[in-house]
Scaffold this motif. Structure first.
Motif, PDB file in Angstrom:
ATOM      1  N   HIS A 105      34.651  28.205  28.808  1.00 36.33           N
ATOM      2  CA  HIS A 105      36.110  28.326  28.796  1.00 36.33           C
ATOM      3  C   HIS A 105      36.761  27.407  29.819  1.00 36.33           C
ATOM      4  O   HIS A 105      37.960  27.468  30.032  1.00 36.33           O
ATOM      5  CB  HIS A 105      36.494  29.775  29.066  1.00 36.33           C
TER       6      HIS A 105
ATOM      7  N   ARG B 262      35.854  34.878  37.254  1.00 35.89           N
ATOM      8  CA  ARG B 262      35.979  33.486  36.817  1.00 35.89           C
ATOM      9  C   ARG B 262      35.063  33.113  35.659  1.00 35.89           C
ATOM     10  O   ARG B 262      35.294  32.110  34.997  1.00 35.89           O
ATOM     11  CB  ARG B 262      35.751  32.550  38.006  1.00 35.89           C
TER      12      ARG B 262
ATOM     13  N   PRO C  82      36.805  35.864  31.705  1.00 35.90           N
ATOM     14  CA  PRO C  82      37.439  34.883  30.803  1.00 35.90           C
ATOM     15  C   PRO C  82      36.673  34.692  29.495  1.00 35.90           C
ATOM     16  O   PRO C  82      37.268  34.448  28.458  1.00 35.90           O
ATOM     17  CB  PRO C  82      37.430  33.585  31.619  1.00 35.90           C
ATOM     18  N   ASN C  83      35.359  34.851  29.562  1.00 36.71           N
ATOM     19  CA  ASN C  83      34.563  34.671  28.353  1.00 36.71           C
ATOM     20  C   ASN C  83      34.753  35.785  27.338  1.00 36.71           C
ATOM     21  O   ASN C  83      34.480  35.603  26.159  1.00 36.71           O
ATOM     22  CB  ASN C  83      33.073  34.575  28.710  1.00 36.71           C
TER      23      ASN C  83
ATOM     24  N   LYS D 149      37.674  37.768  27.218  1.00 34.36           N
ATOM     25  CA  LYS D 149      39.044  38.294  27.287  1.00 34.36           C
ATOM     26  C   LYS D 149      39.637  38.634  25.921  1.00 34.36           C
ATOM     27  O   LYS D 149      40.296  39.659  25.773  1.00 34.36           O
ATOM     28  CB  LYS D 149      39.947  37.371  28.077  1.00 34.36           C
TER      29      LYS D 149
END
Lengths: 375, 300
Positions: free
Chosen positions: A90, B208, B212-213, B215
Motif C-alpha cells: 500500500h 503502518r 493499512p493492508n 482497512k
C-alpha cells in the motif's frame, strides 16, 4: 570481522534444520549459502537476521565483533531482502524505501529533507529514478527486487542478507541482476550473505561459498576451491555434473572394474595424501570434462572402455553419452575439434582416461547412479 | 553502473478485457436462456425486496407528512433511537478491537485450537437470536448463581441497558472477524517481518503495515456489523421485556405495530431502519469496488 555464528542448532519438531553450524563472514565479503532445498540455508540466514531463534544451547551470533543474539530483530540493524520481496503493497516505492528511516526514534531520525535526499540517491543507485510514485504492483519482478534491496540498504545495515534473491525472476533478468549486484557489492563493500540453490549463481557472484547439506555446512571456500577441490562427495555431486563409479583401492592402485591406474594420480577430498585413505572399497568421481578419449588403453592409467550411445553437439561443448563395457552410463564433454578428429559417433568404442580422478571412502557415500541423459 | 541493465519494462501488454470477452463469447448461454434467467431473478428481487421497501415508505406517509413527523418526534421514539445508538456505539468498536486481534492471530499464526476458535467465532451465526436472549436470561436471571450475586450487589443487567448491549455484542460478534481472516491469511506475515527487520516496533508495524493492508476489509466488516447491531430484534426482545426504557428501534416498531391505534407510526419509525439499510447497501457496494481494486495490488 563481519558476521560470525558459532555452533547453531535449530530443530522444527523432530526435524533438525541446522546441526551445530558455525560460519564466519569477513567484513565486506559476499558469501553464498548454497544447498538443495531443506538443507537449512534459509534457516541459517533467518537466524543471523534474528527472524528465527536457534535452539537453546546454541552458540552466539556476532556482528562486527559485537554479540547480537540477545538482541531483537529490529535492534540488530540488518538489511534483509525477502525471496518474494515483501514490499509494502500500500506504499509507493518512495515510502517503501523511506520506511526504515521513518520508524527510527525521533532523536536518531533524519529530517524530512535528508530522508528525501537519501531516497533519491538510492533510487538513482537502483536506476529507478522516475519510479518514486509507483506502487509495487506496477513494477516488474526485477524492479521490485531492486526496490527491496534499496529499502534494505536505506537503514545502513551492518550486514545485508538476501534470501534467494533471484529465485522469482526469469532467466534473463536473473543473469543481468546478478552482474549488477556484484558490481554494486564491489562499490559499497557491505558484508553480505545470500542464499541460493543455484550453483552458477553462487559460483559467479560470491567471494566464498558455503555448501550446505541436511543441516550442516559441508565445505566453505572460494568458488574455485569448492568446484575444483570438493572436500566431500556431496559437494562434488552438487557442484556440476559428475560420473561416479564403485572402485577399490589396493596396493597403490585404484581399480574401476577390471581396469586400474596408479593411486598417486588421484586426489582425495581434503587434499590429504592418498595414503590416508584406507585400502578397500572407494567411490570414484570424474567430471564429464575431465576425460581423455583414447583409442588404446594407456600404461599405468585407469582406462575405462566405453561405447558411444549418443552425441549432442549443439552448444559450446559436445556432450557424449556413453556406456561402459560393464554397463554403467558415462557422461563426457569434449571439444568440437576433438570430436571431428576422433570421429566420435554412436557405436564407436574408446578408452576413457580420467585426467582428474577423485576418490572418497565408500562408507557413508550414497549410491547415486550416473544420470545418463541429463546434462 | 552501466546502462546496459534495463529490464525495466517487461512487456505484459496482455489485453485482459478482450481476452475475457472472447472467453465469455465461447462459453456463454444463448440469448434466450440468459434473458429468462436474468428477468426471473429481477422479478423475484422486485417482488420480495423492492415492493416491501416501497410499502414501508408508502405506509409511513399515509397520514401525511405531519403524521410522519409526529410519529418520529415522540419521547418513546427518541428513547428507542438513543438505546439503539448506545448499543451500536459500544458493540461496534468492541467488535473492531476483537476482530483485529482475533483475525490477526488466526490469519498469521499457527496454534493449537485454531479450528475450535474459528468455530466459536461462527457460533452467533448458528444460534437463533431468541436462544441467545434466553441464554442471557438464564445467565443473569435471579435463579442463577451469578444473577443472585448481582442482585445482592445491586447491579442490574437483565431488563436494562447492559443486557441490550451484551446481546448486541454477541450477535454481531462474527462480522468483523469473518471479513478480516481471509485478508490477513492471504497477505501472510512477510511484510510485518520486513517492517520489523527495518527497525519498526510492534505499534509502528500495526499502524503502518498491518492496518493499512486490511482497512477496506475492516470497513466492510464494520458496515455489516453496524447494520446487524441496529437491526437486532430476537435476542433484544427477550432481555428487554417490553420495558419502555430498554426499547431499541426494532422493539419500538414492534410495540407500535402491536398497539391498536397504530396507524402510520410503526412504518414511520421503520423508515429510519430502512434508510440505514439502503445507506449500508450503497456503502457496502462502494467498499466492494474498493476492495477489488486493492486486491489487484495484492497479486504481485
Amino acid at each position: 570481522m563481519g558476521v560470525e555464528v558459532r555452533n547453531i542448532t535449530k530443530s522444527f519438531g523432530a526435524f533438525k534444520a541446522l546441526d551445530n553450524v558455525s560460519l564466519r563472514v569477513e567484513a565486506g565479503e559476499l558469501v553464498a549459502l548454497l544447498g538443495p532445498s531443506g538443507s537449512g540455508k534459509t534457516t541459517l540466514l533467518r537466524i543471523i537476521a534474528g527472524l528465527e531463534t536457534p535452539d537453546p544451547g546454541s552458540g552466539p551470533v556476532f556482528f562486527q565483533g559485537v554479540r547480537v543474539d540477545k538482541q531483537k530483530v529490529n535492534e540488530r540493524g540488518v538489511g534483509f531482502v525477502f525471496q518474494h520481496y515483501a514490499l509494502f503493497r500500500h506504499m509507493t516505492v518512495f515510502d517503501n524505501i523511506a520506511f526504515g528511516m521513518t520508524v527510527k526514534p525521533r532523536k536518531e531520525r533524519l529530517s524530512k529533507n535528508e530522508i528525501r535526499e537519501k531516497v533519491r540517491a538510492l533510487l538513482h543507485m537502483i536506476q529507478l529514478d522516475n519510479y518514486a510514485d509507483r506502487y509495487p504492483s506496477q513494477l516488474s519482478g526485477g524492479q521490485r527486487q531492486r526496490v527491496a534491496l534499496a529499502r534494505a540498504l536505506a537503514v545502513e545495515p551492518h550486514a545485508l542478507l538476501l534470501d534467494e534473491p533471484f529465485g522469482a525472476l526469469d532467466a534473463k533478468v536473473r543473469v543481468e541482476l546478478r552482474a549488477w549486484l556484484r558490481r554494486l557489492h564491489d562499490e559499497i563493500h557491505l558484508t553480505s550473505v545470500f542464499v541460493t540453490h543455484d550453483q552458477d549463481e553462487a559460483l559467479e557472484l560470491a567471494d566464498r561459498v558455503a555448501v550446505m547439506n541436511s543441516g550442516k555446512i559441508e565445505q566453505v571456500g572460494t568458488p574455485d576451491e569448492v568446484f575444483h577441490h570438493p572436500k566431500t562427495p556431496f559437494v562434488m555431486r552438487f557442484l556440476g555434473q559428475v560420473n561416479q563409479f564403485r572402485g577399490r583401492l589396493e596396493s597403490g592402485r585404484v581399480w574401476v572394474g577390471d581396469h586400474s591406474g596408479l593411486a598417486s594420480q588421484c586426489e582425495t577430498g581434503d587434499k590429504k595424501s592418498i595414503a590416508s585413505v584406507s585400502a578397500g572399497s572407494v567411490m570414484v568421481f570424474v567430471r564429464p570434462h575431465d576425460f581423455d578419449i583414447a583409442i588404446q588403453p594407456r600404461q599405468e592409467r585407469c582406462s575405462i572402455p566405453a561405447t558411444v550411445v549418443r552425441v549432442r553437439s549443439a552448444g559450446n561443448v559436445v556432450h557424449v553419452e556413453m556406456v561402459t563395457d560393464s554397463g554403467d552410463p558415462l557422461n563426457v564433454e569434449t571439444s568440437h575439434q576433438e570430436r571431428d578428429e576422433l570421429k566420435i559417433e554412436p557405436g564407436s568404442h574408446y578408452y576413457m582416461i580420467p585426467r582428474n580422478l577423485r576418490i572418497f571412502p565408500a562408507d557413508g557415500v550414497g549410491d547415486y547412479p550416473n544420470q545418463a541423459a541429463s546434462f | 553502473m552501466s546502462k546496459a541493465f534495463d529490464v525495466s519494462q517487461s512487456s505484459d501488454l496482455f489485453d485482459y478485457k478482450a481476452h475475457r470477452r472472447a472467453v465469455m463469447q465461447a462459453t456463454t448461454e444463448s440469448g434466450w436462456a440468459r434473458f429468462t434467467l436474468i428477468a426471473s431473478s429481477c422479478a423475484f428481487m422486485a417482488l420480495f425486496l423492492l415492493v416491501p421497501l416501497v410499502c414501508v415508505f408508502f405506509e409511513a406517509f399515509i397520514e401525511g407528512f405531519e403524521g410522519f413527523c409526529n410519529a418520529l418526534t415522540t419521547k418513546a421514539t427518541y428513547n428507542a433511537i438513543k438505546m439503539t445508538l448506545t448499543a451500536t456505539f459500544i458493540a461496534v468498536p468492541l467488535n473492531i478491537v476483537f476482530g483485529m486481534v482475533a483475525s490477526w492471530c488466526i490469519g498469521k499464526f499457527q496454534f493449537w485450537g485454531k479450528g475450535i476458535l474459528i468455530s466459536l467465532i461462527d457460533l452467533p451465526f448458528a444460534i437463533s437470536p431468541i436462544i441467545v436472549g434466553l441464554l442471557f436470561v438464564f445467565l443473569f436471571g435471579s435463579s442463577s448463581f451469578l444473577g443472585k450475586w448481582l442482585l445482592d450487589h445491586n447491579i442490574r443487567i437483565l431488563y436494562a441497558t447492559p443486557s441490550i448491549v451484551l446481546v448486541t455484542i454477541f450477535v454481531t460478534f462474527p462480522f468483523v472477524v469473518r471479513e478480516l481472516i481471509p485478508v490477513m491469511e492471504s497477505q501472510g506475515a512477510e511484510e510485518e517481518q520486513a517492517a520489523r527487520v527495518l527497525g519498526a516496533n510492534g505499534w509502528q508495524i500495526f499502524w503502518r503495515v498491518t492496518l493499512p493492508n486490511v482497512k477496506w476489509a475492516l470497513l466492510y466488516g464494520v458496515v455489516l456489523c453496524n447494520a446487524r447491531a441496529m437491526g437486532e430484534f430476537g435476542a433484544a426482545v427477550v432481555v428487554a421485556r417490553n420495558s419502555v426504557k430498554t426499547n431499541t428501534l426494532p422493539l419500538h416498531i414492534n410495540a407500535l405495530y402491536q398497539s391498536y391505534e397504530s396507524g402510520a407510526a410503526p412504518f414511520a419509525v421503520a423508515t429510519l431502519l430502512a434508510t440505514i439499510a439502503i445507506v449500508t447497501l450503497v456503502v457496502k457496494t462502494l467498499l466492494e469496488i474498493k476492495i477489488r481494486s486493492s486486491e489487484k495490488k495484492d497479486d504481485y
